[in-house]
Design a protein around this motif. Structure first.
Motif, PDB file in Angstrom:
ATOM      1  N   ILE A   1       0.835  -1.202   0.000  1.00  0.00           N
ATOM      2  CA  ILE A   1       0.000   0.000   0.000  1.00  0.00           C
ATOM      3  C   ILE A   1       0.873   1.256   0.000  1.00  0.00           C
ATOM      4  O   ILE A   1       0.625   2.206  -0.748  1.00  0.00           O
TER       5      ILE A   1
ATOM      6  N   TYR B   1      -0.198   3.021  -3.363  1.00  0.00           N
ATOM      7  CA  TYR B   1      -1.418   3.791  -3.201  1.00  0.00           C
ATOM      8  C   TYR B   1      -1.120   5.280  -3.052  1.00  0.00           C
ATOM      9  O   TYR B   1      -0.248   5.665  -2.265  1.00  0.00           O
TER      10      TYR B   1
ATOM     11  N   PRO C   1      -2.888   8.670  -1.830  1.00  0.00           N
ATOM     12  CA  PRO C   1      -4.078   9.161  -1.129  1.00  0.00           C
ATOM     13  C   PRO C   1      -4.798  10.273  -1.880  1.00  0.00           C
ATOM     14  O   PRO C   1      -4.178  11.082  -2.569  1.00  0.00           O
TER      15      PRO C   1
ATOM     16  N   GLU D   1     -11.779   9.438   1.394  1.00  0.00           N
ATOM     17  CA  GLU D   1     -10.460   8.798   1.333  1.00  0.00           C
ATOM     18  C   GLU D   1     -10.585   7.279   1.384  1.00  0.00           C
ATOM     19  O   GLU D   1      -9.938   6.554   0.620  1.00  0.00           O
TER      20      GLU D   1
ATOM     21  N   HIS E   1     -11.961   5.967  -1.833  1.00  0.00           N
ATOM     22  CA  HIS E   1     -10.909   6.033  -2.855  1.00  0.00           C
ATOM     23  C   HIS E   1      -9.969   4.838  -2.725  1.00  0.00           C
ATOM     24  O   HIS E   1      -9.565   4.218  -3.724  1.00  0.00           O
ATOM     25  N   PHE E   2      -9.623   4.501  -1.488  1.00  0.00           N
ATOM     26  CA  PHE E   2      -8.768   3.344  -1.252  1.00  0.00           C
ATOM     27  C   PHE E   2      -9.480   2.052  -1.661  1.00  0.00           C
ATOM     28  O   PHE E   2      -8.882   1.173  -2.296  1.00  0.00           O
ATOM     29  N   GLU E   3     -10.763   1.928  -1.306  1.00  0.00           N
ATOM     30  CA  GLU E   3     -11.530   0.736  -1.663  1.00  0.00           C
ATOM     31  C   GLU E   3     -11.548   0.519  -3.173  1.00  0.00           C
ATOM     32  O   GLU E   3     -11.525  -0.619  -3.645  1.00  0.00           O
TER      33      GLU E   3
ATOM     34  N   SER F   1      -9.265   1.416  -5.273  1.00  0.00           N
ATOM     35  CA  SER F   1      -7.925   1.266  -5.827  1.00  0.00           C
ATOM     36  C   SER F   1      -7.561  -0.205  -5.979  1.00  0.00           C
ATOM     37  O   SER F   1      -8.257  -1.093  -5.480  1.00  0.00           O
TER      38      SER F   1
ATOM     39  N   LYS G   1      -5.993  -5.333   0.274  1.00  0.00           N
ATOM     40  CA  LYS G   1      -6.832  -4.926   1.399  1.00  0.00           C
ATOM     41  C   LYS G   1      -7.024  -6.076   2.376  1.00  0.00           C
ATOM     42  O   LYS G   1      -7.379  -7.177   1.978  1.00  0.00           O
TER      43      LYS G   1
ATOM     44  N   ILE H   1     -11.709  -1.661   6.582  1.00  0.00           N
ATOM     45  CA  ILE H   1     -10.309  -1.374   6.297  1.00  0.00           C
ATOM     46  C   ILE H   1      -9.516  -1.362   7.599  1.00  0.00           C
ATOM     47  O   ILE H   1      -9.943  -0.751   8.591  1.00  0.00           O
TER      48      ILE H   1
ATOM     49  N   LEU I   1      -3.088   1.082   6.272  1.00  0.00           N
ATOM     50  CA  LEU I   1      -3.236   2.248   5.401  1.00  0.00           C
ATOM     51  C   LEU I   1      -2.356   3.415   5.833  1.00  0.00           C
ATOM     52  O   LEU I   1      -2.234   4.392   5.101  1.00  0.00           O
TER      53      LEU I   1
END
Length: 350
Positions: free
Chosen positions: A86, A90, A92, A155, A158-160, A162, A166, A177, A182
């Protein structure tokens, strides 16, 4: 990720993590698994009463338990691998939400904490600032500004969306999460616990480890009409828990609280507590509770399990035995090798 936190202290898990409190979703029960023989002796009658009657159904149960035990044994390594991936891949959407700022906090929450830090405090004065719910020693108060909650949910969404790997919070929450993976621990969660939640818990739960909270596990859970709708009756692997409703729009889904975990459900009257966006519910981790189904919309909740090593070093809350320590990552499950620091009290029923 290192396995040393909080001033180079090393934290551990209890060996029971791979054997105890395995949730069988199809039957809504937690079980302990040491061997097939032990499992059949302990649970076969109960499972048959719950509808597990064929050989194939028992085989399915054993397969699910085996997969969960294997997942737990590899959890430290896989979690560290996910966190590294991550961090590398990733990007943010709102980088500022990873670092706690006073402007994120609700004015009433800051007022409560300022009072807790003062030298002139009383039970009556704190009671004027806090709302105790129908369930005993469950307190409600605003925690965050609504604008911060909205940005944090953006946020998380957005991560979900990507491609980053996870990890899910636990066997009861399939959509959520792990916030340490993260990158929320150092800049957000640790200062929130140390500077704000610890002074409050010290006053409200001195008998349950509130004065010695030295680690945490934090995650977000999501309830949606097409995903998880509710959460079964359970207690937390924590001394003190904060549950904050972040949004979005939803109906129903109240929490319900029974008694402490030592008291059977058959002897308990449950009290419902409403979820309100931006507000948190603070309660003892061993206080039995669950979440009723939402009836529309989507709800995101921030859960912070706060742990006190001086309490759990004496008795693991998950297996009710003196913990057998195994090395873990980060804050692990909050155990340390310093039992001499243990206080002479445990969480009591009131």
């Amino acid at each position: 990720m290192t396995n040393k936190e909080d001033g180079n202290r090393q934290f551990y898990i209890c060996n029971c993590f791979t054997t105890d409190n395995i949730f069988l979703e199809d039957y809504k029960i937690h079980v302990r698994f040491l061997s097939e023989q032990q499992f059949r002796l302990d649970y076969q009658t109960l499972l048959m009463r719950l509808g597990c009657v064929t050989d194939q159904q028992f085989e399915d149960v054993f397969n699910k338990i085996s997969q969960e035990v294997d997942r737990r044994r590899r959890l430290g390594v896989t979690s560290a691998e996910r966190a590294a991936a991550i961090k590398d891949t990733y990007r943010p959407l709102h980088p500022h939400v990873y670092h706690l700022q006073e402007s994120y906090l609700a004015p009433k929450f800051k007022q409560i904490i300022e009072y807790c830090r003062s030298s002139d405090i009383s039970e009556e004065g704190l009671g004027d600032l806090l709302q105790e719910e129908a369930a005993p020693r469950v307190y409600r108060f605003p925690v965050f500004e609504k604008s911060f909650c909205e940005e944090l949910v953006e946020e998380l969404e957005h991560f979900e969306q990507s491609s980053a790997p996870k990890g899910r919070p636990n066997t009861m929450n399939h959509y959520g999460i792990l916030l340490n993976e993260l990158g929320f621990d150092e800049g957000f969660l640790t200062p929130l616990r140390e500077l704000y939640l610890h002074p409050l818990a010290s006053l409200l739960y001195p008998d349950c480890g509130g004065r010695g909270l030295d680690s945490h596990k934090a995650f977000v859970v999501k309830y949606d009409m097409n995903e998880d709708l509710e959460l079964s009756y359970h207690y937390d692997n924590a001394e003190v828990t904060l549950n904050v409703s972040l949004g979005k729009d939803f109906t129903e889904g109240n929490l319900y609280f029974g008694d402490m975990r030592q008291v059977p459900l058959s002897e308990t009257e449950c009290s419902e507590v409403e979820h309100r966006v931006t507000e948190g519910l603070l309660h003892r981790g061993q206080h039995m509770h669950g979440a009723l189904p939402i009836s529309s919309g989507q709800r995101w909740n921030l859960i912070i399990w706060m742990r006190a090593s001086h309490e759990r070093n004496k008795l693991c809350p998950m297996c009710n035995r003196r913990p057998t320590l195994v090395e873990g990552e980060g804050f692990a499950d909050g155990f340390t090798k310093h039992p001499e620091a243990a206080l002479n009290h445990s969480c009591v029923l009131t």
